[in-house]
Design a protein around this motif. Structure first.
Motif, PDB file in Angstrom:
ATOM      1  N   UNK A  55       0.831  -1.207   0.000  1.00 15.42           N
ATOM      2  CA  UNK A  55       0.000   0.000   0.000  1.00 15.42           C
ATOM      3  C   UNK A  55       0.867   1.260   0.000  1.00 15.42           C
ATOM      4  N   UNK A  56       1.959   1.234   0.750  1.00 12.97           N
ATOM      5  CA  UNK A  56       2.851   2.393   0.822  1.00 12.97           C
ATOM      6  C   UNK A  56       3.507   2.672  -0.531  1.00 12.97           C
ATOM      7  N   UNK A  57       3.856   1.602  -1.245  1.00 12.64           N
ATOM      8  CA  UNK A  57       4.475   1.770  -2.556  1.00 12.64           C
ATOM      9  C   UNK A  57       3.494   2.411  -3.538  1.00 12.64           C
ATOM     10  N   UNK A  58       2.233   1.960  -3.510  1.00 15.26           N
ATOM     11  CA  UNK A  58       1.214   2.551  -4.377  1.00 15.26           C
ATOM     12  C   UNK A  58       0.988   4.016  -4.020  1.00 15.26           C
ATOM     13  N   UNK A  59       0.972   4.307  -2.734  1.00 10.82           N
ATOM     14  CA  UNK A  59       0.791   5.691  -2.272  1.00 10.82           C
ATOM     15  C   UNK A  59       1.930   6.573  -2.757  1.00 10.82           C
ATOM     16  N   UNK A  60       3.158   6.078  -2.654  1.00  9.45           N
ATOM     17  CA  UNK A  60       4.330   6.849  -3.070  1.00  9.45           C
ATOM     18  C   UNK A  60       4.332   7.101  -4.575  1.00  9.45           C
ATOM     19  N   UNK A  61       3.949   6.087  -5.355  1.00  8.11           N
ATOM     20  CA  UNK A  61       3.994   6.220  -6.806  1.00  8.11           C
ATOM     21  C   UNK A  61       2.915   7.164  -7.339  1.00  8.11           C
ATOM     22  N   UNK A  62       1.738   7.208  -6.661  1.00  7.77           N
ATOM     23  CA  UNK A  62       0.643   8.058  -7.134  1.00  7.77           C
ATOM     24  C   UNK A  62       0.500   9.357  -6.355  1.00  7.77           C
ATOM     25  N   UNK A  63       1.129   9.414  -5.174  1.00  9.67           N
ATOM     26  CA  UNK A  63       1.049  10.619  -4.370  1.00  9.67           C
ATOM     27  C   UNK A  63      -0.313  10.889  -3.781  1.00  9.67           C
ATOM     28  N   UNK A  64      -1.103   9.831  -3.548  1.00 12.07           N
ATOM     29  CA  UNK A  64      -2.440   9.991  -2.970  1.00 12.07           C
ATOM     30  C   UNK A  64      -2.785   8.788  -2.103  1.00 12.07           C
ATOM     31  N   UNK A  70      -6.198  -0.599  -2.849  1.00 14.05           N
ATOM     32  CA  UNK A  70      -6.172  -1.387  -4.086  1.00 14.05           C
ATOM     33  C   UNK A  70      -5.158  -2.531  -4.033  1.00 14.05           C
ATOM     34  N   UNK A  71      -3.912  -2.318  -3.555  1.00 14.17           N
ATOM     35  CA  UNK A  71      -2.960  -3.433  -3.503  1.00 14.17           C
ATOM     36  C   UNK A  71      -3.481  -4.640  -2.740  1.00 14.17           C
ATOM     37  N   UNK A  72      -4.117  -4.415  -1.586  1.00 14.68           N
ATOM     38  CA  UNK A  72      -4.649  -5.531  -0.803  1.00 14.68           C
ATOM     39  C   UNK A  72      -5.763  -6.247  -1.565  1.00 14.68           C
ATOM     40  N   UNK A  73      -6.615  -5.468  -2.233  1.00 16.89           N
ATOM     41  CA  UNK A  73      -7.704  -6.068  -3.014  1.00 16.89           C
ATOM     42  C   UNK A  73      -7.149  -6.918  -4.159  1.00 16.89           C
ATOM     43  N   UNK A  74      -6.167  -6.388  -4.875  1.00 14.40           N
ATOM     44  CA  UNK A  74      -5.563  -7.129  -5.988  1.00 14.40           C
ATOM     45  C   UNK A  74      -4.844  -8.373  -5.489  1.00 14.40           C
ATOM     46  N   UNK A  75      -4.139  -8.205  -4.400  1.00 15.72           N
ATOM     47  CA  UNK A  75      -3.411  -9.315  -3.795  1.00 15.72           C
ATOM     48  C   UNK A  75      -4.381 -10.440  -3.411  1.00 15.72           C
ATOM     49  N   UNK A  76      -5.521 -10.062  -2.826  1.00 10.79           N
ATOM     50  CA  UNK A  76      -6.512 -11.051  -2.396  1.00 10.79           C
ATOM     51  C   UNK A  76      -7.168 -11.736  -3.587  1.00 10.79           C
ATOM     52  N   UNK A  77      -7.514 -10.963  -4.618  1.00  9.05           N
ATOM     53  CA  UNK A  77      -8.119 -11.548  -5.817  1.00  9.05           C
ATOM     54  C   UNK A  77      -7.140 -12.490  -6.517  1.00  9.05           C
ATOM     55  N   UNK A  78      -5.882 -12.072  -6.589  1.00  8.92           N
ATOM     56  CA  UNK A  78      -4.868 -12.938  -7.183  1.00  8.92           C
ATOM     57  C   UNK A  78      -4.698 -14.216  -6.391  1.00  8.92           C
ATOM     58  N   UNK A  79      -4.770 -14.097  -5.079  1.00  6.27           N
ATOM     59  CA  UNK A  79      -4.657 -15.261  -4.206  1.00  6.27           C
ATOM     60  C   UNK A  79      -5.821 -16.222  -4.428  1.00  6.27           C
ATOM     61  N   UNK A 124       1.635  -1.542 -14.221  1.00  2.00           N
ATOM     62  CA  UNK A 124       2.458  -2.738 -14.032  1.00  2.00           C
ATOM     63  C   UNK A 124       2.473  -3.144 -12.559  1.00  2.00           C
ATOM     64  N   UNK A 125       2.452  -2.153 -11.664  1.00  2.00           N
ATOM     65  CA  UNK A 125       2.422  -2.452 -10.229  1.00  2.00           C
ATOM     66  C   UNK A 125       1.173  -3.247  -9.878  1.00  2.00           C
ATOM     67  N   UNK A 126       0.020  -2.793 -10.350  1.00  2.00           N
ATOM     68  CA  UNK A 126      -1.231  -3.461 -10.015  1.00  2.00           C
ATOM     69  C   UNK A 126      -1.302  -4.862 -10.624  1.00  2.00           C
ATOM     70  N   UNK A 127      -0.843  -5.011 -11.862  1.00  2.00           N
ATOM     71  CA  UNK A 127      -0.809  -6.340 -12.489  1.00  2.00           C
ATOM     72  C   UNK A 127       0.116  -7.266 -11.711  1.00  2.00           C
ATOM     73  N   UNK A 192      11.036   1.387  -1.060  1.00  2.00           N
ATOM     74  CA  UNK A 192       9.853   0.596  -0.748  1.00  2.00           C
ATOM     75  C   UNK A 192       9.738  -0.668  -1.601  1.00  2.00           C
ATOM     76  N   UNK A 193      10.516  -0.729  -2.676  1.00  2.00           N
ATOM     77  CA  UNK A 193      10.534  -1.951  -3.492  1.00  2.00           C
ATOM     78  C   UNK A 193      11.474  -2.991  -2.899  1.00  2.00           C
ATOM     79  N   UNK A 194      12.293  -2.584  -1.931  1.00  2.00           N
ATOM     80  CA  UNK A 194      13.276  -3.482  -1.331  1.00  2.00           C
ATOM     81  C   UNK A 194      12.695  -4.774  -0.780  1.00  2.00           C
TER      82      UNK A 194
END
Length: 437
Positions: A55-64, A70-79, A124-127, A192-194
């Motif tokens: 979530x922090x990485x998405x926040x940093x990349x979009x600034x909002x 969204x990351x948790x939702x995508x992660x859960x759907x992918x799971x 690409x992050x969300x995918x 944050x990608x580390x």
């Protein structure tokens, strides 16, 4: 072991030693547990390290802050999607192929996250996060591999050993976030990608461990042994194989235990930090409460496994419901400014989930045959993932329109549905049939 050998239950040359020797079956069971434990340690690290900062990485990349969910939702759907695929692959080609494919896919997703950070590509992050979710699903499904060669009175303990080993990686992962952040900056990658560097390495290692060392495949060996005994005219084996696929009540009960406990646990856990913030608790206090909660989810597993095998699946499933009831009541009626009460409520919440997952898994394994086991397990794990997502999502709506106390009471009462389900399914009868066979 190629696919021709994998798909053949008639290839007696490699199976004969396992058919003739219970000692070799026992040795393979122990070896399988060791391999599963190794993969779970890596898998736990891959799961925890990455999801901590998604979530922090998405926040940093979009600034909002608007996309942090969204990351948790995508992660859960992918799971959820991966759980279905891993189950079907395992059913057709064996645990080794299904689980290694799932972990390696999760590793590819983690690499995609790193590349997306370098390219500043949110698409690409969300995918990549969606693909990365495969690692979480595989980490959960790996618990089944240890049960394939286990006797009826060993299955819950086998599940518990996998869960305990996951804890080591899950605890190590978040604690390495800062270290991996510094390492990634040294490489010229956003900090944050580390953690996803660690996640990629951990998932790929978990997949390779299973791919190279989980052989002979425990599910395929067990299935082929049963088929050969059936063909040889072993009537007792034939009867037990025919009984198991028909136990739809047991499958429903095992699935219900895991799905309901996941829903209740996720709903209350998700809103606890918000509830604490409203009553003046700082982040350190929140971390302490959640830390006790996560510890209660996993650390009691070895004891839980033994209890499920000794006192019975039905008893421990009902105990899960009662423990969740106590957790919800304490969270709802206890003073919100008391750390002792909050820790107690969340420890009971984690413990109830632990009882439910291990007893539910054992019920599900007891109620399936080798011909439908992995496929059914994958399908059930899809619903577990979706129930967790639904619980986390709906909990915010309930609290926003009522209160944390109402959410806790609702969760407590919902957990009591497990009791009539367990009585209706007559789980004790199914366990006796398993032990007799």
């Amino acid at each position: 072991m190629g696919h021709k050998e994998i798909n053949s239950g008639d290839n007696e040359s490699w199976l004969q030693p396992y058919i003739d020797s219970p000692e070799k079956q026992k040795q393979l069971y122990k070896k399988t547990l060791i391999i599963v434990i190794m993969s779970q340690i890596f898998g736990g690290a891959g799961l925890a390290a990455g999801i901590t900062v998604g979530a922090l990485l998405a926040q940093e990349m979009l600034g909002t802050d608007s996309v942090t969910g969204v990351p948790t939702a995508l992660f859960t759907l992918g799971s959820a999607g991966a759980a279905l695929l891993v189950g079907r692959l395992s059913q057709r080609y064996g645990r080794r192929f299904g689980l290694s494919a799932g972990f390696l896919t999760g590793g590819i997703g983690a690499i995609g996250v790193i590349i997306s950070a370098l390219m500043s590509s949110i698409v690409l992050l969300f995918i990549s996060l969606f693909i990365y979710g495969a690692g979480s699903a595989t980490n959960l499904q790996a618990r089944y591999a240890g049960t394939d060669l286990a006797k009826s009175n060993q299955r819950a303990k086998a599940v518990s050993m996998a869960m305990v080993s996951t804890t080591f990686g899950a605890v190590a992962g978040p604690n390495l976030v800062e270290v991996m952040g510094d390492f990634s900056k040294f490489l010229g990658i956003p900090a944050l990608a580390g953690p996803f560097i660690l996640a990629a390495a951990a998932y790929i290692l978990a997949g390779l461990v299973l791919l190279f060392y989980l052989r002979p495949d425990p599910l395929l060996v067990t299935k082929a042994i049963s088929n050969l005994k059936n063909k040889a005219g072993n009537r007792q084996s034939e009867q037990s194989i025919e009984l198991l696929p028909k136990n739809k009540r047991g499958i429903f009960a095992g699935a219900s235990v895991m799905i309901l406990t996941q829903f209740v646990m996720t709903a209350i856990m998700t809103m606890t930090p918000i509830h604490m913030g409203h009553h003046g608790h700082d982040l350190q206090a929140v971390g302490l409460v959640i830390g006790f909660h996560v510890g209660a989810m996993y650390f009691p597993s070895l004891i839980t496994g033994s209890l499920v095998d000794r006192v019975g699946r039905a008893f421990m499933a009902v105990t899960s419901a009662i423990t969740l009831l106590a957790s919800g009541a304490l969270a709802a009626f206890g003073p919100a400014d008391s750390m002792t009460v909050l820790i107690g409520a969340l420890v009971l919440l984690g413990l109830g989930w632990n009882f439910g997952l291990i007893s539910g898994t054992a019920i599900l394994v007891d109620s399936t045959s080798f011909d439908n086991r992995a496929k059914t397990q994958g399908t059930v794990d899809v619903w577990i993932a979706l129930s967790g997502a639904l619980g986390g999502g709906i909990s915010g709506l309930i609290v926003a329109n009522s209160s944390y106390a109402i959410l806790s009471i609702a969760g407590a009462l919902l957990s009591l549905l497990l009791i009539p389900i367990i009585i209706w399914a007559d789980i004790n009868k199914q366990q006796k049939l398993e032990e007799a066979s």
